[in-house]
Scaffold this motif. Sequence first.
Motif, PDB file in Angstrom:
ATOM      1  N   LEU A 151      58.118  41.177  51.016  1.00  0.00           N
ATOM      2  CA  LEU A 151      57.170  41.781  50.249  1.00  0.00           C
ATOM      3  C   LEU A 151      55.661  41.600  50.930  1.00  0.00           C
ATOM      4  N   GLY A 152      55.350  40.186  51.276  1.00  0.00           N
ATOM      5  CA  GLY A 152      54.145  39.684  51.767  1.00  0.00           C
ATOM      6  C   GLY A 152      53.623  40.783  53.264  1.00  0.00           C
ATOM      7  N   ALA A 153      55.088  40.917  53.886  1.00  0.00           N
ATOM      8  CA  ALA A 153      54.864  41.725  55.040  1.00  0.00           C
ATOM      9  C   ALA A 153      54.338  43.187  54.679  1.00  0.00           C
ATOM     10  N   ALA A 154      55.136  43.883  53.704  1.00  0.00           N
ATOM     11  CA  ALA A 154      54.790  44.952  52.965  1.00  0.00           C
ATOM     12  C   ALA A 154      53.249  45.207  52.765  1.00  0.00           C
ATOM     13  N   VAL A 155      52.711  44.202  52.063  1.00  0.00           N
ATOM     14  CA  VAL A 155      51.321  43.897  51.450  1.00  0.00           C
ATOM     15  C   VAL A 155      50.442  44.020  52.802  1.00  0.00           C
ATOM     16  N   ASP A 156      50.719  43.340  53.783  1.00  0.00           N
ATOM     17  CA  ASP A 156      49.954  43.205  55.112  1.00  0.00           C
ATOM     18  C   ASP A 156      49.782  44.938  55.587  1.00  0.00           C
ATOM     19  N   MET A 157      51.057  45.429  55.424  1.00  0.00           N
ATOM     20  CA  MET A 157      50.924  47.025  56.078  1.00  0.00           C
ATOM     21  C   MET A 157      50.124  47.913  55.082  1.00  0.00           C
ATOM     22  N   LEU A 158      50.103  47.560  53.615  1.00  0.00           N
ATOM     23  CA  LEU A 158      49.182  48.440  52.804  1.00  0.00           C
ATOM     24  C   LEU A 158      47.829  48.016  52.858  1.00  0.00           C
ATOM     25  N   VAL A 159      47.457  46.928  52.964  1.00  0.00           N
ATOM     26  CA  VAL A 159      46.165  46.551  53.220  1.00  0.00           C
ATOM     27  C   VAL A 159      45.588  47.210  54.637  1.00  0.00           C
ATOM     28  N   ALA A 160      46.415  47.298  55.582  1.00  0.00           N
ATOM     29  CA  ALA A 160      45.898  47.713  56.902  1.00  0.00           C
ATOM     30  C   ALA A 160      45.682  49.424  56.714  1.00  0.00           C
ATOM     31  N   HIS A 161      46.420  49.920  55.551  1.00  0.00           N
ATOM     32  CA  HIS A 161      46.298  51.242  55.352  1.00  0.00           C
ATOM     33  C   HIS A 161      45.045  51.594  54.197  1.00  0.00           C
ATOM     34  N   GLY A 162      44.384  50.480  53.689  1.00  0.00           N
ATOM     35  CA  GLY A 162      43.505  50.636  52.899  1.00  0.00           C
ATOM     36  C   GLY A 162      43.556  50.394  51.549  1.00  0.00           C
ATOM     37  N   GLY A 163      45.161  50.056  51.240  1.00  0.00           N
ATOM     38  CA  GLY A 163      45.392  49.969  49.604  1.00  0.00           C
ATOM     39  C   GLY A 163      45.139  48.735  49.350  1.00  0.00           C
ATOM     40  N   THR A 164      45.494  48.437  48.260  1.00  0.00           N
ATOM     41  CA  THR A 164      45.212  47.145  47.372  1.00  0.00           C
ATOM     42  C   THR A 164      46.765  46.589  46.927  1.00  0.00           C
ATOM     43  N   ALA A 165      46.475  45.083  46.848  1.00  0.00           N
ATOM     44  CA  ALA A 165      47.746  44.375  46.231  1.00  0.00           C
ATOM     45  C   ALA A 165      47.173  43.276  45.362  1.00  0.00           C
ATOM     46  N   ILE A 166      47.870  43.190  44.295  1.00  0.00           N
ATOM     47  CA  ILE A 166      47.122  42.129  43.121  1.00  0.00           C
ATOM     48  C   ILE A 166      48.367  40.913  43.089  1.00  0.00           C
ATOM     49  N   LEU A 167      48.088  39.773  43.585  1.00  0.00           N
ATOM     50  CA  LEU A 167      48.983  38.627  43.453  1.00  0.00           C
ATOM     51  C   LEU A 167      48.335  37.825  42.177  1.00  0.00           C
ATOM     52  N   SER A 168      49.511  37.453  41.123  1.00  0.00           N
ATOM     53  CA  SER A 168      48.957  36.930  39.892  1.00  0.00           C
ATOM     54  C   SER A 168      49.851  35.752  39.580  1.00  0.00           C
ATOM     55  N   GLU A 169      50.034  35.522  38.452  1.00  0.00           N
ATOM     56  CA  GLU A 169      50.808  34.572  37.830  1.00  0.00           C
ATOM     57  C   GLU A 169      50.336  32.958  38.177  1.00  0.00           C
ATOM     58  N   THR A 170      49.197  32.674  37.663  1.00  0.00           N
ATOM     59  CA  THR A 170      48.558  31.475  38.212  1.00  0.00           C
ATOM     60  C   THR A 170      49.250  30.200  37.831  1.00  0.00           C
ATOM     61  N   PRO A 171      49.864  29.949  36.770  1.00  0.00           N
ATOM     62  CA  PRO A 171      50.931  28.835  36.719  1.00  0.00           C
ATOM     63  C   PRO A 171      51.906  28.832  37.870  1.00  0.00           C
ATOM     64  N   GLU A 172      52.309  29.880  38.650  1.00  0.00           N
ATOM     65  CA  GLU A 172      53.288  29.850  39.728  1.00  0.00           C
ATOM     66  C   GLU A 172      52.446  29.879  41.034  1.00  0.00           C
ATOM     67  N   ILE A 173      51.269  29.942  41.072  1.00  0.00           N
ATOM     68  CA  ILE A 173      50.743  29.425  42.349  1.00  0.00           C
ATOM     69  C   ILE A 173      50.153  27.958  42.592  1.00  0.00           C
ATOM     70  N   TYR A 174      50.472  27.316  41.358  1.00  0.00           N
ATOM     71  CA  TYR A 174      49.799  25.715  41.286  1.00  0.00           C
ATOM     72  C   TYR A 174      50.436  24.872  42.217  1.00  0.00           C
ATOM     73  N   GLY A 175      49.750  24.409  42.959  1.00  0.00           N
ATOM     74  CA  GLY A 175      50.193  23.432  44.159  1.00  0.00           C
ATOM     75  C   GLY A 175      50.232  24.196  45.485  1.00  0.00           C
ATOM     76  N   ALA A 176      50.165  25.606  45.341  1.00  0.00           N
ATOM     77  CA  ALA A 176      49.902  26.413  46.507  1.00  0.00           C
ATOM     78  C   ALA A 176      48.529  27.067  46.880  1.00  0.00           C
ATOM     79  N   GLU A 177      47.764  26.917  45.650  1.00  0.00           N
ATOM     80  CA  GLU A 177      46.399  27.633  45.782  1.00  0.00           C
ATOM     81  C   GLU A 177      45.613  27.367  47.017  1.00  0.00           C
ATOM     82  N   HIS A 178      45.630  26.093  47.528  1.00  0.00           N
ATOM     83  CA  HIS A 178      45.000  25.689  48.843  1.00  0.00           C
ATOM     84  C   HIS A 178      45.284  26.783  50.101  1.00  0.00           C
ATOM     85  N   LEU A 179      46.615  27.425  49.925  1.00  0.00           N
ATOM     86  CA  LEU A 179      46.873  28.438  50.800  1.00  0.00           C
ATOM     87  C   LEU A 179      46.000  29.836  50.627  1.00  0.00           C
TER      88      LEU A 179
END
Length: 508
Positions: A288-316
Motif C-alpha cells: 500500500l505504501g508503494a501505491a501511495v508513492d505512485m498516487l503522490v507522484a500523480h498529485g493525489g493525497t494519502a492520509i496516514l492516521s491512528e496515532t496509538p499505532e504509530i507510537y514508537g515509529a513516529e521518528h520515521l
Amino acid sequence: MTPFIRLHPLDDVLIARQQLVGGTVVDGVTVKGLIPAGHKVATHAIAAGEAVRRYNQIIGFASKAIAAGEHIHVHNLDMGPDKGSFERDYAFGADVKPAAPKREATFMGIKRADGRVATRNYIGILSSVNCSATAARAIADHFSRQTHPEALSDFPNVDGVVALTHGTGCGMDTEGMGMQILERTLAGYATHANFAGVLVVGLGCEANQINAWLAHSALREGDNFRVFNIQDTGGTRKTVDKGIALIREMLPRANAVKREPCSASHITIGLQCGGSDGYSGISANPALGAAVDMLVAHGGTAILSETPEIYGAEHLLTRRAVQPAIAEKLISRIKWWEHYTAINGGEMNNNPSPGNKAGGLTTILEKSLGAVAKGGTSNLEAVYEYAEPVTAHGFVYMDTPGYDPVSATGQVAGGANLICFTTGRGSAYGCAPSPSLKLSTNSALWRKQEDDMDINCGEIIDGSASVQEMGQRIFDLVLATASGEQSKSEKHGYGQNEFVPWQVGAVM
C-alpha cells in the motif's frame, strides 16, 4: 522458498513464513518448540533486558533470557521498564527527498459545480444527536434498494440514500473538545464531495444545537442541504414524512451527473489497518505504501492516521517532514496521547489487540513499525487534527484513535474519497460515502474470506509478487474503484453503521 523471512541483516528475529516445528533449522538456527506462522524466532541468544530488533528498529526488550531458536512473543518480550519511552532520533527532515516527477493518471470521476471531484454520488442523512437517529434511519430506509427497489429506479446515477447516525450529541460540554470534534466531523460529511445532497435531522433540545453548528461551521441551508428538528416538525412520523419529501426534491438534481475523465490528483485515500498480523508490515502495508508513492507522484493525497499505532515509529515520519513545525506538531500529538491514556488508567501498549497478538504482533512498537509502512516513502507535507479539512496534496498525517471506524470517520470528514484497509486477521468493513478497499496480508486469509477482500497481498509472502508489483495493482484498483467499480464491502451493503465520530471528554 525459505520457511522464514529475514527483514534486515541486523535483526534479532526471523518471521515464520509457515508453522515451524522444533528441530527445524532456519538460517543456521535450530528452532526450539512450535513457532506459529507470522510469529518471531530468535536468531541468537538474547539477555534479559536487551533490546530486540525487527526492521532494524527496537520492538521491545527481553523480559527474560531468550535462547537462539526460541519463540519470541508476549511471554518473553515487553516494552521494558520505561514503557517504550526510550530515546528516539527524530532528525527532523533528515529524509526529505526531491519530489518525484509528476505523472498524469486519470479516473472517471464526478465533477461538482465548485470544482471538487467525487468518487461516489450519494444523498446523506446526518443526525445531530443520538435521539434523532431512528428518524434519520427511517427516512433512509424508504429509499433502500434492498427493501424498496422502486424508490430509486428513476435515478440510476444516485448510488444510494444513506443515514449516518451516532451515539452522542448531548450530555457534553457545548464548548469543549468533544463538541468541537463532533461539529468538525459533521461539517466534513455535510460538505463531502461524495454527497450530492445532505439532510440533517435533530431533536431540538440537544447540546449539539443545529443552528450553533451551522454558525460555527460557516454552513447555510440550500436546495441540496436541509436541516430541521423533530420537536419543531411535530414528532417522529411527521419528521420522517418531511425527510422523505425533501429527499424526493433532491433526487433529480443528484441524478443529473455523469462521470468524466479527471486527474488522479483529485483522489484522497485514507490509510487504515485493522486485524493486523505478523505479515502486515511485510506484505500489504509496504505494498500500500508503494501505491501511495505512485498516487503522490500523480498529485493525489494519502492520509496516514491512528496515532496509538504509530507510537514508537513516529521518528520515521518526523525524518520525512518538509518543515520542522510539521514534525513538532506530530510529536505534540504523541505526547497528548501519552497523557490521555495515562489519565484514563491505560498505557500506549494496551494496543495491540488480542487478535493482533494471536497473529504474531507482540508490542505496540512492533505493530507501529509495520503500520507506518502504509505511508510509503514520500515527504510528510502536513499534520492535521481529527476531522480537520485536508487541504495539502501529497502524503499527510491526521491524528486519530487506532479504532478503525473512528479513525476512518475522521479521514472521510477530512475529505478522503476512498479508503484502503489492510488486514491479516480478517475485516468486515465499509465506509459510506467513500468506498473501502480491503487488502489481505496473507493468502490463507484470502482463501478463507475472499468475499470480503479486494486484493491478496499474500502473494508477496508466497514469493509470487514483489512489493512494487503489488503496489501497482493496488494503484490500478484504486483508479478503477474511484471510477465507480464497486468494492466488496459496497456489494455487501456496508457503510452506514461504520460512521463513528470520536467521543472525547466527560459524558454528563
